[in-house]
Design a protein around this motif. Structure first.
Motif, PDB file in Angstrom:
ATOM      1  N   HIS A  50     -14.611  -3.998   2.422  1.00 19.45           N
ATOM      2  CA  HIS A  50     -15.984  -4.552   2.097  1.00 19.45           C
ATOM      3  C   HIS A  50     -17.038  -3.578   1.746  1.00 19.45           C
ATOM      4  CE1 HIS A  50     -19.532  -6.855   2.702  1.00 19.45           C
ATOM      5  NE2 HIS A  50     -18.810  -7.937   3.133  1.00 19.45           N
ATOM      6  N   TYR A  51     -17.855  -3.835   0.713  1.00 19.22           N
ATOM      7  CA  TYR A  51     -18.780  -2.815   0.232  1.00 19.22           C
ATOM      8  C   TYR A  51     -19.799  -2.170   1.468  1.00 19.22           C
ATOM      9  CZ  TYR A  51     -22.484  -6.524   0.133  1.00 19.22           C
ATOM     10  OH  TYR A  51     -23.205  -7.415   0.517  1.00 19.22           O
ATOM     11  N   ARG A  52     -19.926  -3.020   2.654  1.00 14.24           N
ATOM     12  CA  ARG A  52     -20.670  -2.457   3.355  1.00 14.24           C
ATOM     13  C   ARG A  52     -20.307  -1.288   4.154  1.00 14.24           C
ATOM     14  NH1 ARG A  52     -17.889  -6.102   6.837  1.00 14.24           N
ATOM     15  NH2 ARG A  52     -19.401  -8.002   6.391  1.00 14.24           N
ATOM     16  N   ASP A  53     -18.990  -0.861   4.010  1.00 13.78           N
ATOM     17  CA  ASP A  53     -18.516   0.546   4.246  1.00 13.78           C
ATOM     18  C   ASP A  53     -18.615   1.415   3.292  1.00 13.78           C
ATOM     19  OD1 ASP A  53     -17.666  -0.783   6.762  1.00 13.78           O
ATOM     20  OD2 ASP A  53     -15.806  -1.598   5.737  1.00 13.78           O
ATOM     21  N   LEU A  54     -19.148   1.230   2.185  1.00 14.73           N
ATOM     22  CA  LEU A  54     -18.941   1.977   0.913  1.00 14.73           C
ATOM     23  C   LEU A  54     -20.315   2.630   0.536  1.00 14.73           C
ATOM     24  CD1 LEU A  54     -16.747   0.197  -1.438  1.00 14.73           C
ATOM     25  CD2 LEU A  54     -15.972   2.158   0.253  1.00 14.73           C
ATOM     26  N   MET A  64     -23.752  13.966   3.120  1.00 18.32           N
ATOM     27  CA  MET A  64     -23.441  13.778   4.499  1.00 18.32           C
ATOM     28  C   MET A  64     -22.132  13.146   4.886  1.00 18.32           C
ATOM     29  SD  MET A  64     -27.247  13.104   6.039  1.00 18.32           S
ATOM     30  CE  MET A  64     -26.748  12.706   7.480  1.00 18.32           C
ATOM     31  N   HIS A  65     -21.849  12.212   3.751  1.00 16.93           N
ATOM     32  CA  HIS A  65     -20.695  11.227   3.928  1.00 16.93           C
ATOM     33  C   HIS A  65     -19.356  11.510   2.994  1.00 16.93           C
ATOM     34  CE1 HIS A  65     -24.061   8.738   5.751  1.00 16.93           C
ATOM     35  NE2 HIS A  65     -23.137   8.534   6.699  1.00 16.93           N
ATOM     36  N   LEU A  66     -19.406  12.838   2.635  1.00 18.33           N
ATOM     37  CA  LEU A  66     -18.312  13.168   1.666  1.00 18.33           C
ATOM     38  C   LEU A  66     -17.130  13.080   2.153  1.00 18.33           C
ATOM     39  CD1 LEU A  66     -19.615  16.302  -0.334  1.00 18.33           C
ATOM     40  CD2 LEU A  66     -19.345  14.248  -1.122  1.00 18.33           C
ATOM     41  N   ARG A  67     -16.721  13.188   3.503  1.00 19.23           N
ATOM     42  CA  ARG A  67     -15.426  13.233   3.880  1.00 19.23           C
ATOM     43  C   ARG A  67     -14.975  11.635   3.724  1.00 19.23           C
ATOM     44  NH1 ARG A  67     -13.999  15.745   9.641  1.00 19.23           N
ATOM     45  NH2 ARG A  67     -14.585  17.558   8.400  1.00 19.23           N
ATOM     46  N   THR A  68     -15.816  10.801   4.146  1.00 19.19           N
ATOM     47  CA  THR A  68     -15.619   9.297   4.180  1.00 19.19           C
ATOM     48  C   THR A  68     -15.456   8.755   2.817  1.00 19.19           C
ATOM     49  OG1 THR A  68     -16.834   9.160   6.257  1.00 19.19           O
ATOM     50  CG2 THR A  68     -16.465   6.897   4.963  1.00 19.19           C
ATOM     51  N   ILE A  69     -15.966   9.462   1.958  1.00 21.02           N
ATOM     52  CA  ILE A  69     -16.117   8.962   0.702  1.00 21.02           C
ATOM     53  C   ILE A  69     -14.797   9.415  -0.208  1.00 21.02           C
ATOM     54  CG2 ILE A  69     -16.789   9.310  -1.871  1.00 21.02           C
ATOM     55  CD1 ILE A  69     -19.781   9.720  -0.408  1.00 21.02           C
ATOM     56  N   PHE A  70     -14.263  10.632   0.219  1.00 23.02           N
ATOM     57  CA  PHE A  70     -12.897  11.040  -0.225  1.00 23.02           C
ATOM     58  C   PHE A  70     -11.728  10.376   0.473  1.00 23.02           C
ATOM     59  CE2 PHE A  70     -15.309  14.933  -1.490  1.00 23.02           C
ATOM     60  CZ  PHE A  70     -15.136  14.913  -2.808  1.00 23.02           C
ATOM     61  N   LYS A  71     -12.038   9.970   1.830  1.00 17.73           N
ATOM     62  CA  LYS A  71     -11.003   9.111   2.141  1.00 17.73           C
ATOM     63  C   LYS A  71     -10.816   7.668   1.659  1.00 17.73           C
ATOM     64  CE  LYS A  71      -8.927   7.571   6.377  1.00 17.73           C
ATOM     65  NZ  LYS A  71      -8.718   6.168   5.887  1.00 17.73           N
ATOM     66  N   TYR A  93     -21.569   0.854  -9.792  1.00 13.65           N
ATOM     67  CA  TYR A  93     -20.957   1.616  -8.581  1.00 13.65           C
ATOM     68  C   TYR A  93     -20.339   2.944  -9.254  1.00 13.65           C
ATOM     69  CZ  TYR A  93     -19.341   2.829  -3.849  1.00 13.65           C
ATOM     70  OH  TYR A  93     -19.480   3.160  -2.636  1.00 13.65           O
ATOM     71  N   PRO A  94     -20.990   3.945 -10.331  1.00 11.64           N
ATOM     72  CA  PRO A  94     -20.428   4.903 -10.663  1.00 11.64           C
ATOM     73  C   PRO A  94     -19.891   5.909 -10.065  1.00 11.64           C
ATOM     74  CG  PRO A  94     -23.001   5.040 -11.016  1.00 11.64           C
ATOM     75  CD  PRO A  94     -22.436   3.417 -10.434  1.00 11.64           C
ATOM     76  N   GLY A  95     -20.474   6.418  -9.012  1.00 10.32           N
ATOM     77  CA  GLY A  95     -20.377   7.482  -8.216  1.00 10.32           C
ATOM     78  C   GLY A  95     -18.745   7.335  -7.841  1.00 10.32           C
ATOM     79  N   PHE A  96     -18.402   6.205  -7.257  1.00  9.70           N
ATOM     80  CA  PHE A  96     -16.969   5.949  -7.131  1.00  9.70           C
ATOM     81  C   PHE A  96     -16.033   5.666  -8.072  1.00  9.70           C
ATOM     82  CE2 PHE A  96     -13.411   3.539  -4.971  1.00  9.70           C
ATOM     83  CZ  PHE A  96     -13.324   4.181  -3.731  1.00  9.70           C
ATOM     84  N   ASN A  97     -16.524   4.688  -8.822  1.00 10.65           N
ATOM     85  CA  ASN A  97     -15.822   4.016  -9.980  1.00 10.65           C
ATOM     86  C   ASN A  97     -15.432   4.842 -11.288  1.00 10.65           C
ATOM     87  OD1 ASN A  97     -15.365   1.550  -8.874  1.00 10.65           O
ATOM     88  ND2 ASN A  97     -16.997   0.544  -9.522  1.00 10.65           N
ATOM     89  N   LEU A  98     -16.150   5.895 -11.544  1.00 12.94           N
ATOM     90  CA  LEU A  98     -15.977   6.943 -12.372  1.00 12.94           C
ATOM     91  C   LEU A  98     -14.699   7.706 -12.006  1.00 12.94           C
ATOM     92  CD1 LEU A  98     -19.492   7.523 -14.247  1.00 12.94           C
ATOM     93  CD2 LEU A  98     -17.516   6.096 -15.122  1.00 12.94           C
ATOM     94  N   ARG A  99     -14.673   7.925 -10.956  1.00 12.68           N
ATOM     95  CA  ARG A  99     -13.605   8.828 -10.350  1.00 12.68           C
ATOM     96  C   ARG A  99     -12.346   7.815 -10.653  1.00 12.68           C
ATOM     97  NH1 ARG A  99     -17.898  10.948  -7.422  1.00 12.68           N
ATOM     98  NH2 ARG A  99     -17.862  13.210  -7.055  1.00 12.68           N
ATOM     99  N   MET A 100     -12.330   6.818 -10.053  1.00 13.07           N
ATOM    100  CA  MET A 100     -11.133   5.865 -10.215  1.00 13.07           C
ATOM    101  C   MET A 100     -10.769   5.835 -11.194  1.00 13.07           C
ATOM    102  SD  MET A 100     -10.464   5.291  -7.055  1.00 13.07           S
ATOM    103  CE  MET A 100      -8.983   4.365  -7.287  1.00 13.07           C
TER     104      MET A 100
END
Length: 379
Positions: A50-54, A64-71, A93-100
């Motif tokens: 769910h996006y609430r966790d993203l 502050m949440h980099l570890r969660t983001i990389f996981k 959602y570019p921060g995540f999706n461009l990496r994907m």
């Protein structure tokens, strides 16, 4: 056909759900697995996360949440490889999706991006890498097609804006207009001001206390806060409890906007939704001091709201950072409610905005057709 879709916030969940329905109308047998929200799941997708966790907002909060983001990135990659989709569809959602996108390209997976990152506002340097990793870009703002073509020689598809269709469908479905029964009776005969404080805890904590102070100055109005479905209603309680003329509703933002005389709106997609419902609005933005100072140096657009950006002039009042204070917000809201000439002009501007966005046609169906044509093509 099998598709993997990633949306990281409420607006992406809305647009993703309408895209899924449009895709199903063209191919009943297709499968969609997704990272998204309740709406995408209701449209027929298998929801993995769910996006609430993203949702992390601002430079400091992301760090502050980099570890969660990389996981999350690693988990998502593993799930995609296991699923083996015909294409990966990324929604904003570019921060995540461009990496994907970059990773998927190395795996030989077709990459479709629906709703471009706002690179025309900041991080334009991303575009060359985007062009390499994205096989098909579908944009929703009319100025984006010439922007990518003229500056980067990149042919992208303009499909129209999905909010036009989403709001039209809502208005045409009277069953969806009702608020919860207890709220309906409490609001009967009252003049309503909608408060849309966003969907992330960080932004709500910064802006909602200032927005709610307006309840003290406009006692003749009933203020109603649109609570994000992704958050526990209990989160809002400390903000709301000091104000007897403030109520709240969850998951009924459109029904609320249909009744509102004016709205206080956090910057983002909600500014455009409010305008398409023809509700006078004040756009509110306040971030952490460090995040704001960084953003101010990087962002190069004249306005923060999509309404003003699309019209390329000041249509709705924007109160940003230190300008978002009790006195300024009171003055801006008073003008919306008590200046007839300004109200007439605003409604004309809103109509022009709607005409511009409607010219592209049914965005969800256009996008679904483009995706179907692209993914069924055999090289």
């Amino acid at each position: 056909m099998k598709y993997y879709m990633i949306a990281g916030e409420a607006s992406g969940d809305l647009h993703g759900s309408n895209l899924i329905r449009a895709m199903h109308s063209l191919d009943e047998a297709l499968e969609v697995r997704c990272w998204g929200g309740d709406k995408m799941q209701a449209a027929g997708a298998t929801l993995v996360k769910h996006y609430r966790d993203l949702a992390f907002m601002g430079f400091v909060e992301v760090v502050m949440h980099l570890r969660t983001i990389f996981k999350n990135l690693d988990d998502c990659k593993a799930d995609i490889l296991s699923y083996q989709p015909d294409a990966l569809i990324l929604i904003d959602y570019p921060g995540f999706n461009l990496r994907m996108a970059k990773w998927a390209k190395t795996q030989g997976i077709k990459v479709i991006y629906y709703i471009s990152p706002q690179v025309w506002a900041w991080k334009e340097s991303r575009v060359p890498a985007m062009k390499k990793s994205i096989d098909k870009m579908l944009v929703i703002l009319p100025f984006e097609k010439p922007y990518f073509k003229n500056k980067f020689n990149w042919e992208v598809d303009y499909v129209g804006h999905p909010l036009v269709g989403a709001i039209k469908a809502f208005k045409n479905n009277p069953a969806s207009h009702s608020l919860p029964e207890n709220l309906e009776s409490a609001l009967e005969g009252k003049k309503i001001i909608a408060v849309l404080p966003g969907s992330r805890k960080q932004e709500i904590a910064k802006k909602l206390p200032i927005m709610l102070k307006m309840a003290q100055h406009f006692a003749d109005y009933q203020f109603v806060v649109a609570q994000a479905p992704s958050l526990d209603p209990g989160y809002y309680e400390p903000f709301l409890s000091p104000y007897p003329n403030v109520m709240a509703v969850t998951g009924k933002t459109y029904a609320l906007l249909m009744r509102a005389k004016a709205a206080l709106v956090t910057s983002g997609t909600a500014t455009l939704e409010t305008a398409l419902f023809k509700v006078p609005e004040v756009v509110c933005y306040k971030g952490s001091a460090i995040s704001y100072q960084i953003a101010r140096r990087l962002i190069k657009v004249k306005f923060i709201s999509l309404v003003n950006l699309i019209m390329d002039r000041l249509i709705v009042r924007e109160l940003i950072q230190d300008d978002l204070n009790e006195q300024n917000l009171k003055t801006a809201l008073k003008s919306l409610l008590e200046d007839p000439a300004a109200s007439v002009q605003l409604q004309k501007d809103y109509k022009d905005l709607e005409d511009i966005l409607s010219a592209g046609g049914d965005a969800s169906l256009n996008a679904a057709r483009a995706i179907r044509q692209f993914t069924s093509h055999k090289p």
